[in-house]
Design a protein around this motif. Structure first.
Motif, PDB file in Angstrom:
ATOM      1  N   THR A   1       0.843  -1.191   0.000  1.00 29.37           N
ATOM      2  CA  THR A   1       0.000   0.000   0.000  1.00 29.37           C
ATOM      3  C   THR A   1       0.878   1.240   0.000  1.00 29.37           C
ATOM      4  N   ASP A   2       0.666   2.085  -1.006  1.00 29.97           N
ATOM      5  CA  ASP A   2       1.389   3.350  -1.083  1.00 29.97           C
ATOM      6  C   ASP A   2       0.508   4.429  -0.466  1.00 29.97           C
ATOM      7  N   ARG A   3       0.982   5.042   0.613  1.00 27.49           N
ATOM      8  CA  ARG A   3       0.188   6.027   1.347  1.00 27.49           C
ATOM      9  C   ARG A   3       0.873   7.381   1.364  1.00 27.49           C
ATOM     10  N   THR A   4       0.013   8.412   1.430  1.00 28.44           N
ATOM     11  CA  THR A   4       0.482   9.754   1.713  1.00 28.44           C
ATOM     12  C   THR A   4       0.207  10.046   3.181  1.00 28.44           C
TER      13      THR A   4
ATOM     14  N   THR B   1      -1.360  18.388  -3.251  1.00 32.78           N
ATOM     15  CA  THR B   1      -2.757  18.297  -2.828  1.00 32.78           C
ATOM     16  C   THR B   1      -3.591  17.430  -3.763  1.00 32.78           C
ATOM     17  N   ARG B   2      -2.938  16.579  -4.554  1.00 35.57           N
ATOM     18  CA  ARG B   2      -3.715  15.715  -5.449  1.00 35.57           C
ATOM     19  C   ARG B   2      -4.612  14.772  -4.670  1.00 35.57           C
ATOM     20  N   TRP B   3      -4.182  14.393  -3.475  1.00 29.34           N
ATOM     21  CA  TRP B   3      -4.997  13.500  -2.650  1.00 29.34           C
ATOM     22  C   TRP B   3      -6.194  14.223  -2.040  1.00 29.34           C
ATOM     23  N   ALA B   4      -6.106  15.542  -1.920  1.00 32.32           N
ATOM     24  CA  ALA B   4      -7.122  16.307  -1.202  1.00 32.32           C
ATOM     25  C   ALA B   4      -8.247  16.722  -2.139  1.00 32.32           C
ATOM     26  N   GLN B   5      -9.103  15.796  -2.458  1.00 31.91           N
ATOM     27  CA  GLN B   5     -10.279  16.079  -3.264  1.00 31.91           C
ATOM     28  C   GLN B   5     -11.522  15.944  -2.376  1.00 31.91           C
TER      29      GLN B   5
ATOM     30  N   ARG C   1      -3.653   9.843   6.762  1.00 26.79           N
ATOM     31  CA  ARG C   1      -3.109   8.941   5.751  1.00 26.79           C
ATOM     32  C   ARG C   1      -4.130   8.752   4.633  1.00 26.79           C
ATOM     33  N   TYR C   2      -3.605   8.764   3.428  1.00 28.52           N
ATOM     34  CA  TYR C   2      -4.445   8.554   2.250  1.00 28.52           C
ATOM     35  C   TYR C   2      -3.790   7.494   1.374  1.00 28.52           C
ATOM     36  N   THR C   3      -4.566   6.495   0.978  1.00 25.48           N
ATOM     37  CA  THR C   3      -4.053   5.413   0.136  1.00 25.48           C
ATOM     38  C   THR C   3      -4.006   5.874  -1.311  1.00 25.48           C
ATOM     39  N   VAL C   4      -2.781   6.033  -1.820  1.00 27.20           N
ATOM     40  CA  VAL C   4      -2.608   6.450  -3.203  1.00 27.20           C
ATOM     41  C   VAL C   4      -2.843   5.269  -4.142  1.00 27.20           C
TER      42      VAL C   4
END
Length: 463
Positions: A61-64, A300-304, A382-385
């Motif tokens: 799992t790749d996370r931010t 901020t690509r994860w922040a939608q 944490r956000y799963t990319v």
């Protein structure tokens, strides 16, 4: 002879090189001039330095990850219009609901109601002048004498029923008021002229409807919730004022009410009891807890909005959250300090150069109870990319850059059963290199695949 062997060994043996791997800071890898176990028996017996690891099957799992701050969001000041001396203030952290006081001024409560419109004017009945009381104009007020047919006649002397007799205005006020077709039930002729000319009329506006909605929600009835403040509304207001211990005027002063979107949490006070009620003595936040993150504007690509994230709380538990809003304006934090609501940690610079510009990201929780009793504190978001399930993986440091291109793994004889060799010598001697295809890099490991790669195979991680 030893001098003559050395060049041969360098040609047959693997060449040590350094290769940069994406998403890995730096790893030391080993290259090979060829594939397979091409080394001599002396090479196999000698072995190589490093440690042995097994090829494992797992989920990568790749996370931010970014730091944030748990709190109740930004603070908002109450627009208090009451003037006088503050005689009571609420305690920070308490919750105020509709109909409850948020402070007292001159020992009178300033009451919280729900709505989006501010309290910008007094609410109550308005007085107007009957049309017949002003010589046909319908708007005259006050007294005085006019030149006309009668001696000493007042206003309205020639409105239609004046006989030219010279009667005084006080004696004829009732006749004049009725002769012009004024409202039914007019005052008797013996009443003063000023009373005869005035009558209450409703006040209209969306602020009236907002107030009446609150009055109804508090349990007061006998009126219609609409945009008209009528006699019935005034009667209900008098009952409300009696319950609050206020004079029963039927009029709501602009300073006696403040509006907020809903129940609020008192964030703090900027004045003391005994001070003048000026400025914004009380601030509030929402009652719901949320997380504020100062994310780098370039990351901020994860922040939608609507994205699901995992939030690790200060007590070590992780709870799901949802991105509720992303700021549209990037701001550079002050040098040496972290910017953000309630002192949120900056997801920014490493201390070198100017701080990176950040964007405020707000994360909310569908289940407030899952947060427990924690009201504030630092958290990790944490956000799963990307995620790959049931794949073969090895430590990134096990990758070898091959001379012919691509990557490979150095196979150890220990525990290997390839080509019927059984358990091998057990001394960790190298059997050569096998090429692999790389996939997802995450958590210090890399996804590998290839026809000669299998689960449980032991490979060497060079030191």
């Amino acid at each position: 002879m030893d001098d003559m062997k050395e060049p041969g060994r360098r040609r047959r043996g693997p060449l040590l090189i350094t290769a940069g791997v994406l998403l890995v800071a730096a790893v030391s890898t080993v290259g090979a001039l060829g594939l397979g176990g091409g080394g001599s028996d002396d090479d196999k017996a000698e072995g190589r330095g490093g440690r042995l690891v097994e090829v494992s099957r797992e989920t990568l799992t790749d996370r931010t990850e970014i730091d944030g701050q748990l709190g109740h969001g930004p603070q908002t000041p109450f627009p208090v219009k009451a003037r006088g001396t503050i005689t009571w203030l609420p305690a920070s952290g308490t919750t105020a609901h509709r109909g409850e006081q948020v402070l007292r001024v001159d020992d009178r409560p300033v009451v919280l109601l729900y709505g989006s419109l501010p309290m910008y004017r007094d609410l109550g009945l308005r007085q107007t002048t009957d049309s017949a009381a002003g010589g046909g104009s319908g708007s005259s007020t006050g007294t005085g004498e006019e030149t006309g047919t009668g001696e000493g006649t007042g206003k309205g002397a020639d409105s239609g029923e004046n006989s030219g007799s010279g009667a005084s205005s006080s004696a004829r006020s009732g006749t004049d008021a009725g002769g012009g077709g004024g409202s039914s039930g007019g005052p008797d002729a013996g009443q003063p002229a000023s009373d005869a000319r005035q009558r209450p009329v409703p006040l209209h506006g969306m602020d009236v409807k907002q107030f009446e909605s609150n009055l109804s929600a508090l349990g007061y009835s006998g009126f219609t919730v609409d945009d008209s403040y009528t006699e019935l509304t005034a009667a209900a207001v008098r009952r409300w004022q009696k319950d609050l211990g206020l004079p029963r005027t039927g009029t709501v002063d602009a300073g006696s009410v403040v509006y907020a979107p809903g129940a609020v949490r008192i964030a703090g006070t900027s004045a003391r009891v005994g001070a003048e009620a000026t400025g914004t003595p009380v601030t509030y936040t929402t009652t719901s807890r949320m997380v504020t993150v100062d994310a780098q504007a370039t990351e901020t690509r994860w922040a939608q909005r609507g994205t699901t994230v995992s939030v690790e709380l200060p007590d070590g538990r992780s709870v799901p959250g949802t991105v509720a809003s992303v700021g549209k304006d990037a701001a550079a934090p002050e040098s040496g300090t972290a910017s953000g609501t309630d002192g949120g940690a900056a997801g920014g610079s490493d201390g070198e150069g100017d701080p990176a510009a950040t964007v405020a990201v707000v994360i909310v929780f569908g289940d407030q109870a899952s947060l427990g009793r924690l009201q504030s504190g630092p958290v990790t978001v944490r956000y799963t990319v990307k995620q790959r399930k049931n794949v073969l993986a090895v430590p990134v440091a096990a990758l070898v850059a091959l001379a012919e291109g691509g990557y490979g793994l150095e196979i150890s004889e220990e525990g290997s059963e390839e080509d019927g060799s059984g358990a091998g010598t057990g001394d960790g001697a190298s059997r050569g290199f096998v090429p692999v295809r790389t996939g997802l890099f995450a958590g210090g490991k890399v996804e590998v695949s290839g026809p000669r790669v299998r689960e449980g195979m032991k490979v060497r991680v060079p030191e």
